[in-house]
Design a protein around this motif. Structure first.
Motif, mmCIF file in Angstrom:
data_model
loop_
_atom_site.group_PDB
_atom_site.id
_atom_site.type_symbol
_atom_site.label_atom_id
_atom_site.label_comp_id
_atom_site.label_asym_id
_atom_site.label_seq_id
_atom_site.Cartn_x
_atom_site.Cartn_y
_atom_site.Cartn_z
ATOM 1 N N LEU A 25 37.432 39.869 63.682
ATOM 2 C CA LEU A 25 37.433 40.332 62.290
ATOM 3 C C LEU A 25 37.922 41.775 62.199
ATOM 4 C CD1 LEU A 25 36.628 40.348 59.253
ATOM 5 C CD2 LEU A 25 34.294 40.864 59.999
ATOM 6 N N LEU A 26 37.415 42.627 63.086
ATOM 7 C CA LEU A 26 37.785 44.047 63.034
ATOM 8 C C LEU A 26 39.253 44.250 63.384
ATOM 9 C CD1 LEU A 26 34.593 45.615 64.662
ATOM 10 C CD2 LEU A 26 35.222 45.602 62.242
ATOM 11 N N THR A 27 39.773 43.450 64.302
ATOM 12 C CA THR A 27 41.196 43.531 64.646
ATOM 13 C C THR A 27 42.053 43.187 63.434
ATOM 14 O OG1 THR A 27 40.786 42.967 66.968
ATOM 15 C CG2 THR A 27 43.013 42.627 66.138
ATOM 16 N N PHE A 28 41.668 42.119 62.758
ATOM 17 C CA PHE A 28 42.390 41.709 61.541
ATOM 18 C C PHE A 28 42.236 42.775 60.460
ATOM 19 C CE2 PHE A 28 42.720 39.503 57.460
ATOM 20 C CZ PHE A 28 43.909 38.821 57.630
ATOM 21 N N TYR A 29 41.033 43.320 60.326
ATOM 22 C CA TYR A 29 40.763 44.348 59.304
ATOM 23 C C TYR A 29 41.628 45.585 59.537
ATOM 24 C CZ TYR A 29 38.157 48.034 56.885
ATOM 25 O OH TYR A 29 37.815 49.110 56.094
ATOM 26 N N ASN A 30 41.749 46.002 60.785
ATOM 27 C CA ASN A 30 42.492 47.219 61.092
ATOM 28 C C ASN A 30 43.995 47.065 60.915
ATOM 29 O OD1 ASN A 30 40.223 48.815 61.771
ATOM 30 N ND2 ASN A 30 40.169 47.951 63.844
ATOM 31 N N LYS A 31 44.473 45.825 60.872
ATOM 32 C CA LYS A 31 45.899 45.577 60.647
ATOM 33 C C LYS A 31 46.266 45.597 59.179
ATOM 34 C CE LYS A 31 46.702 42.793 64.810
ATOM 35 N NZ LYS A 31 47.046 41.440 65.338
ATOM 36 N N GLN A 32 45.249 45.546 58.303
ATOM 37 C CA GLN A 32 45.530 45.469 56.877
ATOM 38 C C GLN A 32 45.916 46.841 56.317
ATOM 39 O OE1 GLN A 32 45.528 42.261 55.522
ATOM 40 N NE2 GLN A 32 45.298 41.957 57.742
#
Length: 281
Positions: free
Chosen positions: A274-281
């Motif tokens: 989730l955090l990996t996806f969040y940081n790409k946004q």
């Protein structure tokens, strides 16, 4: 208070009036007046534990712990067979982090009354502070046997199972808590974590949503829900919840912080996704 004072006028030798007045004055923060009433109660009945206990609590509120202990020891000297004095002394020493001395007093209380579940539970807390896990578990189990409708020892024992990754045993204790008290925050939160680790994400969400209803400001619960929604494919909702949590407390983006809060490996792994996806946004 007016009624109690009227009772004192009619029955000046009844110590229970002074005990009740002492409690009222203590709650009002009028400690000196509370002390006077408790002392009067003790003078009238040297065997009444409750006046000693009330007087001791006032001195604890005043920060005079030594005096609080002195009062209870005076009661022990006059009433050595009353287990409640030892229970109260154990509580003070527990608060002072003098765990061995607390245990000594709980031992004495249990010797005098081996059917009092509170003494076992409190001694279990002291054992746990000393990392004597087996002794703590034995005391919690005995407290449950003596008072099966009381939730505290189930929670305490369940927490030990939970932190030891003994999920089946932890679940049994937490479910018993839920049966007795459906709105228990700890049980709902930790049951959610156990269900997540076993793969039942829908059930985990149900428990966590119940926990969120009880404590809507908990970053731990909100992030757990965000991870669960993300894993189920609800990315928009998950991102919004994760953003609120991380804006409030960045520590929840740190794996070590998650482990300190007893997150399971599956939940940590999915949080990282989730955090990996969040940081790409």
């Amino acid at each position: 208070m007016e009624i109690l004072l009227a009772g004192v006028q009619l029955n000046p030798e009844n110590d229970e009036f002074y005990y009740s007045l002492g409690g009222i004055y203590s709650d009002l923060g009028q400690y000196e007046t509370a002390i006077v009433n408790y002392q009067q109660g003790i003078e009238l009945d040297l065997d009444d534990y409750y006046n000693y206990q009330g007087l001791s609590e006032v001195y604890q509120k005043l920060g005079q712990v030594d005096k609080a202990i002195e009062i209870l020891l005076a009661g022990v000297k006059l009433n050595p067979e009353n287990d409640e004095f030892y229970y109260s002394l154990g509580g003070i020493y527990l608060d002072l982090e003098q765990y061995e001395t607390a245990i000594v007093n709980y031992n004495r209380a249990i010797k005098l009354d081996f059917n009092d579940h509170y003494n076992y539970f409190q001694r279990g807390l002291a054992y746990l502070k000393l990392d004597k896990i087996e002794e703590a578990m034995a005391d919690y189990t005995q407290a449950i046997a003596l008072a099966p409708q009381w939730i505290e020892p189930y929670i305490a024992r369940g927490n030990i199972y939970f932190s030891s990754k003994l999920d089946r045993q932890a679940m049994a204790d937490y479910q018993q808590v839920i049966e007795l008290q459906p709105n228990n925050l700890v049980a709902n939160t930790n049951l959610g974590s156990i269900e997540y680790e076993t793969g039942d994400i829908t059930r985990a969400i149900e428990y966590w949503q119940q926990a969120a209803n009880l404590d809507n400001g908990s970053a731990k619960i909100q992030l757990a829900l965000a991870v669960a929604f993300y894993t189920q494919g609800n990315q928009e909702r998950a991102m919004a919840m994760a953003e609120r949590v991380l804006q409030y407390d960045l520590r929840w983006g740190n794996v070590e912080h998650l482990r300190k809060n007893l997150w399971g490996e599956k939940l940590i792994e999915d949080t990282q996704k989730l955090l990996t996806f969040y940081n790409k946004q």
